[in-house]
Design a protein around this motif. Sequence first.
Motif, PDB file in Angstrom:
ATOM      1  N   ILE A  99       3.018   2.677  80.066  1.00  0.00           N
ATOM      2  CA  ILE A  99       4.232   3.490  79.962  1.00  0.00           C
ATOM      3  C   ILE A  99       3.922   4.957  80.246  1.00  0.00           C
ATOM      4  N   LEU A 100       2.808   5.418  79.728  1.00  0.00           N
ATOM      5  CA  LEU A 100       2.418   6.809  79.932  1.00  0.00           C
ATOM      6  C   LEU A 100       2.162   7.090  81.411  1.00  0.00           C
ATOM      7  N   LEU A 101       1.512   6.165  82.063  1.00  0.00           N
ATOM      8  CA  LEU A 101       1.204   6.322  83.486  1.00  0.00           C
ATOM      9  C   LEU A 101       2.476   6.393  84.317  1.00  0.00           C
ATOM     10  N   VAL A 102       3.404   5.472  84.045  1.00  0.00           N
ATOM     11  CA  VAL A 102       4.614   5.401  84.858  1.00  0.00           C
ATOM     12  C   VAL A 102       5.571   6.538  84.508  1.00  0.00           C
ATOM     13  N   TYR A 103       5.820   6.722  83.207  1.00  0.00           N
ATOM     14  CA  TYR A 103       6.855   7.678  82.800  1.00  0.00           C
ATOM     15  C   TYR A 103       6.389   9.120  82.887  1.00  0.00           C
ATOM     16  N   LEU A 104       5.260   9.422  82.240  1.00  0.00           N
ATOM     17  CA  LEU A 104       4.856  10.818  82.133  1.00  0.00           C
ATOM     18  C   LEU A 104       4.269  11.349  83.424  1.00  0.00           C
ATOM     19  N   TRP A 105       3.384  10.588  84.033  1.00  0.00           N
ATOM     20  CA  TRP A 105       2.673  11.098  85.201  1.00  0.00           C
ATOM     21  C   TRP A 105       3.373  10.769  86.516  1.00  0.00           C
ATOM     22  N   SER A 106       3.830   9.548  86.673  1.00  0.00           N
ATOM     23  CA  SER A 106       4.399   9.158  87.964  1.00  0.00           C
ATOM     24  C   SER A 106       5.840   9.625  88.128  1.00  0.00           C
ATOM     25  N   GLY A 300      10.565   9.008 102.096  1.00  0.00           N
ATOM     26  CA  GLY A 300       9.186   8.522 101.993  1.00  0.00           C
ATOM     27  C   GLY A 300       8.861   8.022 100.588  1.00  0.00           C
ATOM     28  N   PRO A 301       8.964   8.888  99.562  1.00  0.00           N
ATOM     29  CA  PRO A 301       8.664   8.435  98.200  1.00  0.00           C
ATOM     30  C   PRO A 301       9.644   7.393  97.663  1.00  0.00           C
ATOM     31  N   ILE A 302      10.974   7.615  97.864  1.00  0.00           N
ATOM     32  CA  ILE A 302      11.950   6.690  97.290  1.00  0.00           C
ATOM     33  C   ILE A 302      11.900   5.346  97.998  1.00  0.00           C
ATOM     34  N   GLY A 303      11.634   5.354  99.296  1.00  0.00           N
ATOM     35  CA  GLY A 303      11.492   4.090 100.018  1.00  0.00           C
ATOM     36  C   GLY A 303      10.275   3.316  99.545  1.00  0.00           C
ATOM     37  N   THR A 304       9.181   4.035  99.318  1.00  0.00           N
ATOM     38  CA  THR A 304       7.978   3.397  98.781  1.00  0.00           C
ATOM     39  C   THR A 304       8.249   2.813  97.398  1.00  0.00           C
ATOM     40  N   LEU A 305       8.916   3.607  96.557  1.00  0.00           N
ATOM     41  CA  LEU A 305       9.222   3.177  95.184  1.00  0.00           C
ATOM     42  C   LEU A 305      10.060   1.912  95.173  1.00  0.00           C
ATOM     43  N   LEU A 306      11.180   1.938  95.875  1.00  0.00           N
ATOM     44  CA  LEU A 306      12.086   0.796  95.844  1.00  0.00           C
ATOM     45  C   LEU A 306      11.525  -0.398  96.616  1.00  0.00           C
ATOM     46  N   LEU A 338       1.961   9.460  95.408  1.00  0.00           N
ATOM     47  CA  LEU A 338       0.934   9.733  96.420  1.00  0.00           C
ATOM     48  C   LEU A 338       1.561   9.966  97.793  1.00  0.00           C
ATOM     49  N   VAL A 339       2.584   9.191  98.134  1.00  0.00           N
ATOM     50  CA  VAL A 339       3.272   9.387  99.412  1.00  0.00           C
ATOM     51  C   VAL A 339       3.946  10.753  99.451  1.00  0.00           C
ATOM     52  N   GLY A 340       4.601  11.146  98.332  1.00  0.00           N
ATOM     53  CA  GLY A 340       5.234  12.462  98.273  1.00  0.00           C
ATOM     54  C   GLY A 340       4.228  13.579  98.463  1.00  0.00           C
ATOM     55  N   MET A 341       3.068  13.437  97.815  1.00  0.00           N
ATOM     56  CA  MET A 341       2.006  14.445  97.969  1.00  0.00           C
ATOM     57  C   MET A 341       1.496  14.498  99.403  1.00  0.00           C
ATOM     58  N   PHE A 342       1.234  13.326  99.975  1.00  0.00           N
ATOM     59  CA  PHE A 342       0.680  13.264 101.336  1.00  0.00           C
ATOM     60  C   PHE A 342       1.634  13.893 102.349  1.00  0.00           C
TER      61      PHE A 342
END
Length: 512
Positions: A99-106, A300-306, A338-342
């Motif tokens: 949960i911490l990984l997904v919610y807080l960081w991602s 890029g990010p939202i397409g990767t996410l979904l 990561l995609v958003g950063m790249f």
Amino acid sequence: MNTIGWEAFSKGNRINIGISLLVIILGVIFAGDIPRQGDHFGFWSVLPPLVAIVLAFWTREVVSALFVGIALGGVISGNLNIVQEYLIPSIGTEDFALILLVYLWSLGGLIGIWTRTGGAQKFAAWASDKIVRGPKTAKFFTWLMGLIFHQGGTISTVLTGATVRPITDKHGVSHEETSYMVDSTASPAATVIPFNVWPIYIGGLVVGTIPMFETSQDGIAFFFSALPFNFYGIFALVVTLLFAWELLPWIPGKKMRAAIKRAKETGKLDRDESEPLAATELTEMKVPDDYQPGLVDFFGPIGTLLGIAIIPYIVTFYIMGQEDPLLMIAEAFVLAVLVGMFLALSKGMELKTVMEGFIDGCKGVTIGAIILALAVSLKSVADSVGTAAYIIELVGDAIIPAALPAILMLLCIIIAFSTGTSWGTYAVVFPVAVPLVWAVLPDPFFLTVCFGAVVGGAVFGDQCSPISDTTILSSLATGCDLMDHVYTQAPLAILAASIGAVLSTLMVVFFV
């Protein structure tokens, strides 16, 4: 603390600190003296979550209320070292780390990156050019943006409100209408389109409550199976869509009807005596001067996410027919970041700027992580003192099954409205409600209906509460007077909730 500082400290915090000190004193005196009665401590077993609920209701401050509940549980069980006995074991688990990984960081990090790339705002501007032609389409566009930015809570309200306000203002949509649509498509959408952190959070809360939920994956899978029975979430979106297209035969609420009439006849987006909240901080992006935002920064990010979250689920569940479909929410969020950063780096943004955006996003959701840590710890306390066992023994045979979904929904509405948080409500209700429902009637379908009632009830109470962060931020992001927003959206939300409560009851009457 000096006198000025103490007076400035909130009344709720002072009350909860005082009660915490009292609990500690009682612990020193009575630790280990409360007799255990089989699987529970009798009436003492219900006190930790009950005190947490009452304090949250009374003081409207969830964090310290949860801590008091944990401390009281330590007194009752004789485990006064609550840090070692409850806090560390609860938050030092794989489920909490996920949960911490997904919610807080991602999730937080992704939103932070968008504040630097301007991707979300670029998409909104592009989409509005394709869709908006007048007030109706401007309101539909607001509804649509709420679904697209469907991560829930403060994130949805900020993104949606900040991007649609210039468009709805341009087409003469009152701020009361805009703030209602922004608020009503935030958390409700997050529970109906749950490719986000909500199923992971709730799945972690129900682990171990009954044999069906041995792991967090069991809870997550059940969350998805209960989606059709989250009647409030569904009808909140339906009512808002009909409202946007002006298809409701009658709009409940005199104040909302007056706001619509005022905007159409006079062009005034606020009533004369209103005090709109300033929203400058939420509408200002920190995009570098030499950076050119593009649609790719959003898609890029939202397409990767979904894509990574949805496509494997569809293939494994609907095409391959697996009973345990592949749901890659955590992987999808991490890769989206990561995609958003790249993309930002490849377009020339400095690494320092990218990381500043990521960190700012993480900071913005820290309070959610704190509430979560205390919530899962309170669940461990409830397990330790036998809260569910006592409640089941006390009232399990006295509750009419058909009435239980509406009762649970009403309970969640009261708690969430009083505390301003759906997640805090889930934390104190789910660990008790799930075993209670199973004891009243051990039927998976009955559990599913009650599960949906809890999810929807908490969202309704949170959405309508004047102390909720989503209510406040919806007003901020749309430039609406806070209480005007509260008064105008409540009748519409009550309409959706009433339909949901009736349907939940009918489902149990006719299908259980």
